[in-house]
Write a protein that holds these residues in place. Sequence first.
Motif, PDB file in Angstrom:
ATOM      1  N   LEU A 165      41.304  46.351  45.685  1.00 18.60           N
ATOM      2  CA  LEU A 165      40.172  45.119  45.274  1.00 18.60           C
ATOM      3  C   LEU A 165      40.520  44.836  44.090  1.00 18.60           C
ATOM      4  N   VAL A 166      41.756  46.309  43.648  1.00 14.79           N
ATOM      5  CA  VAL A 166      43.008  46.122  42.143  1.00 14.79           C
ATOM      6  C   VAL A 166      43.656  46.345  42.716  1.00 14.79           C
ATOM      7  N   PRO A 167      44.468  45.849  43.063  1.00 15.29           N
ATOM      8  CA  PRO A 167      46.020  46.457  43.884  1.00 15.29           C
ATOM      9  C   PRO A 167      47.151  46.678  42.571  1.00 15.29           C
ATOM     10  N   GLY A 168      48.093  47.339  42.843  1.00 17.63           N
ATOM     11  CA  GLY A 168      49.559  47.883  42.562  1.00 17.63           C
ATOM     12  C   GLY A 168      49.194  48.208  40.691  1.00 17.63           C
ATOM     13  N   GLU A 169      49.744  47.565  40.083  1.00 17.31           N
ATOM     14  CA  GLU A 169      49.808  47.464  38.671  1.00 17.31           C
ATOM     15  C   GLU A 169      49.036  47.230  37.746  1.00 17.31           C
ATOM     16  N   ARG A 170      48.124  46.084  38.207  1.00 20.78           N
ATOM     17  CA  ARG A 170      47.114  45.794  37.828  1.00 20.78           C
ATOM     18  C   ARG A 170      45.972  46.930  37.685  1.00 20.78           C
ATOM     19  N   GLY A 171      45.935  46.902  39.053  1.00 18.26           N
ATOM     20  CA  GLY A 171      45.070  48.680  39.365  1.00 18.26           C
ATOM     21  C   GLY A 171      45.275  49.555  38.491  1.00 18.26           C
ATOM     22  N   GLY A 172      46.133  49.447  38.255  1.00 20.64           N
ATOM     23  CA  GLY A 172      46.642  50.626  36.966  1.00 20.64           C
ATOM     24  C   GLY A 172      46.616  51.029  35.849  1.00 20.64           C
ATOM     25  N   ALA A 173      46.864  49.841  35.207  1.00 18.57           N
ATOM     26  CA  ALA A 173      46.822  49.259  34.027  1.00 18.57           C
ATOM     27  C   ALA A 173      45.169  48.647  33.381  1.00 18.57           C
ATOM     28  N   ILE A 174      43.898  48.509  34.381  1.00 20.88           N
ATOM     29  CA  ILE A 174      42.356  47.768  33.817  1.00 20.88           C
ATOM     30  C   ILE A 174      42.074  48.672  33.966  1.00 20.88           C
ATOM     31  N   THR A 175      41.365  49.188  33.394  1.00 17.68           N
ATOM     32  CA  THR A 175      40.055  50.812  32.908  1.00 17.68           C
ATOM     33  C   THR A 175      38.934  50.102  33.498  1.00 17.68           C
ATOM     34  N   VAL A 176      38.041  51.100  33.416  1.00 17.79           N
ATOM     35  CA  VAL A 176      36.799  51.016  33.370  1.00 17.79           C
ATOM     36  C   VAL A 176      35.931  49.935  32.362  1.00 17.79           C
ATOM     37  N   ARG A 177      36.012  50.440  31.106  1.00 13.08           N
ATOM     38  CA  ARG A 177      35.951  50.230  30.100  1.00 13.08           C
ATOM     39  C   ARG A 177      36.215  48.748  29.953  1.00 13.08           C
ATOM     40  N   MET A 178      38.257  48.367  30.153  1.00 17.18           N
ATOM     41  CA  MET A 178      38.062  47.201  30.166  1.00 17.18           C
ATOM     42  C   MET A 178      37.275  45.776  30.919  1.00 17.18           C
ATOM     43  N   LEU A 179      36.564  46.542  32.377  1.00 10.56           N
ATOM     44  CA  LEU A 179      36.128  45.500  33.347  1.00 10.56           C
ATOM     45  C   LEU A 179      34.486  44.905  32.185  1.00 10.56           C
ATOM     46  N   ILE A 221      35.601  38.356  44.246  1.00 11.55           N
ATOM     47  CA  ILE A 221      36.598  38.998  43.797  1.00 11.55           C
ATOM     48  C   ILE A 221      37.484  38.625  43.901  1.00 11.55           C
ATOM     49  N   GLY A 222      38.503  38.779  44.636  1.00 14.91           N
ATOM     50  CA  GLY A 222      39.325  38.265  45.701  1.00 14.91           C
ATOM     51  C   GLY A 222      40.156  36.352  44.321  1.00 14.91           C
ATOM     52  N   MET A 223      39.241  36.368  44.441  1.00 10.25           N
ATOM     53  CA  MET A 223      39.562  34.678  44.085  1.00 10.25           C
ATOM     54  C   MET A 223      39.482  34.961  42.583  1.00 10.25           C
ATOM     55  N   GLY A 224      39.054  35.566  41.553  1.00 17.30           N
ATOM     56  CA  GLY A 224      39.366  36.256  39.994  1.00 17.30           C
ATOM     57  C   GLY A 224      40.845  36.994  40.374  1.00 17.30           C
ATOM     58  N   VAL A 225      40.935  37.313  40.982  1.00 18.10           N
ATOM     59  CA  VAL A 225      41.970  38.609  40.662  1.00 18.10           C
ATOM     60  C   VAL A 225      43.374  37.665  41.258  1.00 18.10           C
ATOM     61  N   GLY A 226      43.383  37.018  42.085  1.00 17.25           N
ATOM     62  CA  GLY A 226      44.445  35.848  42.422  1.00 17.25           C
ATOM     63  C   GLY A 226      44.310  34.771  41.723  1.00 17.25           C
ATOM     64  N   TYR A 255      36.052  33.776  38.547  1.00 14.31           N
ATOM     65  CA  TYR A 255      36.795  32.940  39.614  1.00 14.31           C
ATOM     66  C   TYR A 255      35.117  31.673  40.283  1.00 14.31           C
ATOM     67  N   LEU A 256      34.445  30.899  39.342  1.00 12.94           N
ATOM     68  CA  LEU A 256      33.774  30.566  39.145  1.00 12.94           C
ATOM     69  C   LEU A 256      34.369  28.722  39.445  1.00 12.94           C
ATOM     70  N   PRO A 257      35.214  28.380  38.543  1.00  7.63           N
ATOM     71  CA  PRO A 257      36.067  27.416  38.895  1.00  7.63           C
ATOM     72  C   PRO A 257      36.732  27.666  40.397  1.00  7.63           C
ATOM     73  N   TYR A 258      36.715  28.363  41.460  1.00 13.44           N
ATOM     74  CA  TYR A 258      37.420  28.427  42.326  1.00 13.44           C
ATOM     75  C   TYR A 258      36.197  28.378  43.438  1.00 13.44           C
ATOM     76  N   ALA A 259      35.320  29.766  43.309  1.00 12.64           N
ATOM     77  CA  ALA A 259      34.036  28.933  43.891  1.00 12.64           C
ATOM     78  C   ALA A 259      33.561  27.607  43.832  1.00 12.64           C
ATOM     79  N   TYR A 260      33.124  27.179  43.238  1.00 15.95           N
ATOM     80  CA  TYR A 260      32.794  24.987  42.752  1.00 15.95           C
ATOM     81  C   TYR A 260      33.608  24.799  42.854  1.00 15.95           C
TER      82      TYR A 260
END
Length: 352
Positions: free
Chosen positions: A72-86, A132-137, A96-101
Amino acid sequence: MPGLFAEVRDGGQVWRGAAGVADLATGRPVTAGLRHRVGSITKTFTAAAVLQQVESGRIGLDTPIGQYLPELVPGERGGAITVRMLINHTSGLAEYLPYAYPSLKAFPALADTGPQSLDDHRLTRFHRTELIGMGVGAPAVGTPGGTPGVYSNTNYLLLCELLEQVTGTTAERCITRNVIERAGLRDTGFPTGPDVDGPHSRLYEAWFGMIDPPRDHSVHDMSWVGPSASLISTVADLNRFYGKLLAGEIVSPSSLAQMQRTVPVVSQEGRTIDYGLGLHAMEGGPGQDVFWGHGGTVWGGGALAMIRADGRRQLAVAVNLQRWNRLDSSGRPQPHPIDGALAALYRLAMFG
């Protein structure tokens, strides 16, 4: 404002009040015991559930999310973003809301917005990983760990996925069993369909005056936010929950201290708030006490729950109209008398 109801606690004293109507068509009055969609107040419940798993050793608060959810959060971003940061919205992941609506633009740039998506997606069943894919992408809104953070529902949908991976059950069941039931909340739960079960108010969405008269959105599939913002509760249950939380009965005192470590975060309304782990702080002014809690909005409804740092004074309030402000020529919401009336209520309830 069609209707408003609230509960204020001061030590052992409890005041409940309600004004207005729960249904514009019938004139049915609101009462203080109604069930209500409380939106992102759910995030405090979600954060508490995650911190319980941190206490048990199943989750590392400063572990990269990529170690848990690399797909879901691949590559460098997945390694840089911690649980606390979420949890404290400093991941840099976009909303993601502007992409879903598609017809809804992100706050606060609303000049080209429109309400059509709200009706189009009333009963749409969104899949969490798709959102999630909308927000991560989407283009990042900051660097991982950078401040000010930017409030994003993408963060909390990822936390729900994380809870499911480490507990082997759904996020809804995990939060229900470990947080809602632990707090002894009898009128709080996740929706099982598009309706609100039990006595409740209609929810009227104005979308900045573009829906006139405001339209009833109380029947709405809540998969657009999932277990990060879909709880149904009462003002009494909200006060009970935050009282238990600050008393150390939901998470440990050390976990509560983590929740109260704040960073600046830009809210969806464009204001900078002091945000911790599923809690934000509000001060009443020089020399006045700090209150902790969370606000929440859904299509047509809103709520706010705050508790004084010593746990004695509490406010929980719910309203059944949203986005009553009209927009100026630049697309910014204009001040409205309702804003001042609510602010006066908050001051009186919280500070006397």
